[in-house]
Design a protein around this motif. Structure first.
Motif, PDB file in Angstrom:
ATOM      1  N   MET A   1       0.820  -1.209   0.000  1.00 41.38           N
ATOM      2  CA  MET A   1       0.000   0.000   0.000  1.00 41.38           C
ATOM      3  C   MET A   1       0.855   1.260   0.000  1.00 41.38           C
ATOM      4  O   MET A   1       0.493   2.280  -0.576  1.00 41.38           O
ATOM      5  N   PHE A   2       2.004   1.222   0.674  1.00 36.51           N
ATOM      6  CA  PHE A   2       2.857   2.402   0.776  1.00 36.51           C
ATOM      7  C   PHE A   2       4.218   2.134   0.149  1.00 36.51           C
ATOM      8  O   PHE A   2       4.711   1.005   0.169  1.00 36.51           O
ATOM      9  N   SER A   3       4.821   3.183  -0.356  1.00 41.30           N
ATOM     10  CA  SER A   3       6.158   3.064  -0.926  1.00 41.30           C
ATOM     11  C   SER A   3       7.178   2.890   0.197  1.00 41.30           C
ATOM     12  O   SER A   3       6.961   3.352   1.326  1.00 41.30           O
ATOM     13  N   PRO A   4       8.306   2.227  -0.091  1.00 36.81           N
ATOM     14  CA  PRO A   4       9.360   2.097   0.937  1.00 36.81           C
ATOM     15  C   PRO A   4       9.821   3.442   1.473  1.00 36.81           C
ATOM     16  O   PRO A   4      10.134   3.571   2.662  1.00 36.81           O
ATOM     17  N   ASP A   5       9.866   4.455   0.596  1.00 36.19           N
ATOM     18  CA  ASP A   5      10.311   5.780   1.045  1.00 36.19           C
ATOM     19  C   ASP A   5       9.362   6.362   2.096  1.00 36.19           C
ATOM     20  O   ASP A   5       9.805   6.961   3.077  1.00 36.19           O
ATOM     21  N   LEU A   6       8.043   6.191   1.874  1.00 34.45           N
ATOM     22  CA  LEU A   6       7.072   6.709   2.829  1.00 34.45           C
ATOM     23  C   LEU A   6       7.170   5.966   4.161  1.00 34.45           C
ATOM     24  O   LEU A   6       7.156   6.582   5.233  1.00 34.45           O
ATOM     25  N   LEU A  43      -3.134   6.094   8.432  1.00 32.70           N
ATOM     26  CA  LEU A  43      -3.020   6.683   7.100  1.00 32.70           C
ATOM     27  C   LEU A  43      -3.735   5.824   6.064  1.00 32.70           C
ATOM     28  O   LEU A  43      -4.413   6.339   5.162  1.00 32.70           O
ATOM     29  N   ALA A  44      -3.615   4.502   6.195  1.00 32.70           N
ATOM     30  CA  ALA A  44      -4.303   3.599   5.276  1.00 32.70           C
ATOM     31  C   ALA A  44      -5.813   3.773   5.380  1.00 32.70           C
ATOM     32  O   ALA A  44      -6.529   3.791   4.371  1.00 32.70           O
ATOM     33  N   ASN A  48      -8.249   5.194   2.371  1.00 28.50           N
ATOM     34  CA  ASN A  48      -9.223   4.276   1.787  1.00 28.50           C
ATOM     35  C   ASN A  48     -10.163   3.752   2.866  1.00 28.50           C
ATOM     36  O   ASN A  48     -10.096   2.587   3.249  1.00 28.50           O
ATOM     37  N   PRO A  49     -11.042   4.626   3.387  1.00 29.64           N
ATOM     38  CA  PRO A  49     -11.974   4.165   4.424  1.00 29.64           C
ATOM     39  C   PRO A  49     -12.914   3.102   3.867  1.00 29.64           C
ATOM     40  O   PRO A  49     -13.590   3.327   2.875  1.00 29.64           O
ATOM     41  N   ASP A 122      -1.770  12.170  10.433  1.00 31.68           N
ATOM     42  CA  ASP A 122      -2.359  10.918   9.954  1.00 31.68           C
ATOM     43  C   ASP A 122      -3.428  10.383  10.898  1.00 31.68           C
ATOM     44  O   ASP A 122      -4.491   9.930  10.452  1.00 31.68           O
ATOM     45  N   VAL A 123      -3.178  10.447  12.220  1.00 34.02           N
ATOM     46  CA  VAL A 123      -4.169   9.914  13.149  1.00 34.02           C
ATOM     47  C   VAL A 123      -5.385  10.833  13.256  1.00 34.02           C
ATOM     48  O   VAL A 123      -6.508  10.374  13.485  1.00 34.02           O
TER      49      VAL A 123
END
Length: 198
Positions: A1-6, A43-44, A48-49, A122-123
């Motif tokens: 879902m997320f890039s390694p950089d993120l 964040l996920a 994408n709720p 994010d939270v």
């Protein structure tokens, strides 16, 4: 879902946030890992709720050292996985107050990994409901999120045991009512932002 950089950035940020106030650095790496995982999960959810996903509740206090921790632990205890309960502070303290932990243990709750965490975007974005104690003007609540301010007097830090129990009882009553409301609803908290003081 997320890039390694993120992922790397969130882990680095989480470690840095906690290192600013950490007294014991031996546990800093695993706590940073736990904090980063929770932030990425939030964040996920924000990105994408999912329909039918469990409600997300964020409790915010000045240092995330007592009232917010107690409220989140109580809600998690009552909900048993049916709600994601988080806590955070405007300026994270050095450690969770021992009297707050003691009051939870008296109620049969021994939550692991209690540590003060700063408020992160994010939270806040992931939360269906943000509940603040103390000052509440330092947090931005997004459209689609409900905001409540709970006027529960007294920090647990300098309290006598009797006063601490009164504060926790007041929080417990509000958390119980909140859980009953959430449990009665088929969907997460309201879709429009509201501000209430009580």
């Amino acid at each position: 879902m997320f890039s390694p950089d993120l992922v790397e950035r969130v882990v680095f940020e989480s470690y840095t946030f906690l290192a600013r106030t950490a007294k014991i650095h031996a546990f800093l790496a695993p706590l940073a890992g736990h904090f980063a995982t929770d932030r990425l999960s939030a964040l996920a959810h924000a990105r994408n709720p999912q329909e039918g996903s469990v409600p997300q509740v964020l409790f915010v206090d000045e240092e995330d050292a007592n009232r917010s921790q107690v409220a989140a632990a109580l809600l998690a205890h009552y909900a048993q996985g049916a709600v994601v309960a988080r806590s955070a502070g405007f300026a994270a303290g050095e450690a969770v107050d021992s009297i707050a932990v003691e009051m939870l243990v008296e109620r049969g709750i021994e939550p692991p990994n209690l540590y003060p965490k700063p408020v992160t975007d994010d939270v806040v974005r992931a939360a269906d409901l943000v509940i603040t104690f103390g000052a509440s003007d330092g947090i931005r609540v997004y459209p689609g999120t409900t905001h409540e301010h709970w006027c529960v007097g007294g920090l647990l830090t300098a309290s006598t045991r009797e006063r601490a129990r009164e504060v926790v009882d007041a929080i417990d009553t509000r958390v119980t009512n909140l859980w009953e409301q959430i449990h009665a609803q088929a969907t997460p908290t309201a879709s429009t932002t509201s501000h209430r003081t009580g």
